[in-house]
Scaffold this active site. Sequence first.
Site: not given
Length: 398
Positions: A127, A243
């Site tokens: 990411y 997450e």
Amino acid sequence: MNLEFTPEEQAFREEVRSFIAENYPKHLADFGMREDMDREDFVAWHKILGAKGWSVPAWPVEYGGTGWTPTQRYIWGEENARVNALMPLPFGVSMVGPVIYTFGNEEQKAKHLPGIRSGEVWWCQGYSEPGAGSDLASLKTTAVRDGDHYVINGQKTWTTLAQHADWGFFLCRTDPTAKAQEGISFILVDMKTPGVEVKPIKLLDGGYEVNETWLTDVRVPVENLVGQENKGWTYAKFLLAHERSGIAGVARSKRGVEKLREIAAHETLDGQPLIKDFDFAKKVSQLEIDLAALEITELRTLAGEQAGKGPGPESSILKIKGTEIQQRLTELTLEAVGTYSAPYMGGVSNDNGSNEHPVGPDYAAHAAATYFNMRKTSIYGGSNEIQRNIITKMILGL
């Protein structure tokens, strides 16, 4: 919400505790993220849980989940935290796995979910970039369509444990003309593909937990695109919500507070146990109060998930408070061990007469390294500043 455990839940706790006692790898006891840990250390418990069918308790039953209630999942977390178990890494179990079974096609589910459940396949997350961390939508890594492949070029950073990874999930820009969030795709990459290069980054604690990942003309089959092209931002937000819920780490922090109290009972100030010092005891008590409030919030979130509600903006509350508590806990632990927190003192022997390890008692061994490592928790998964913006907009409606 009833916070009392039923006889059935108490029986489940005993079953879990017995299983852990009989099966958890002895060489990983109180692991402390040692620098000498290799890939097999990290996945040893995961593989045992995979064989038992307990590696992905939060997944739907049709994809291999346990079907446990939120309370059972909570008990499971508590019992693992009690022995400081090295749990399955989140990149497959909590991140890309839910994205694949929610948005992926049947071929992707069949190919990737079994390896995640068993622990045989290691995943990493692509990411963040050097110029796209908290502002993730500004990422520059590109994926250009070339026939039945994408050609990926760019750089990712802070790629945790990518040195061990078999596969990675990457956010790439597939439409440079679209608005920032609308031109991103979610692509799975075999880390053995030519053009993928992983370079270690040394951290403050002396370890090499994170990496730079360079992608140079990496050819990836179009079939590795998850969902629709240019819809990756939607999948990325879904992943981050899962997450953030896991980052709260309530059970681990509860065990950490117990250990902190044990340390403060040994360390002294003016001849008295440190825990008897009013100022220090006050800080520990306030930490416990905040942790109890966070525990209730986590239980509510789990109950919501059981009722069919995916983790939403409330996961930002868990993330903020959970990471703040974790950092306060490591700060207090560092304060409690005092000068023993110095990680290494060359030429000075420890209690065992060896100068190859940190000086002082065993309970002080990882205090400094853990303190340094936990500085990152308020940043990854979306910085806490970003989470406050989410709460302001999505919960408070401001």
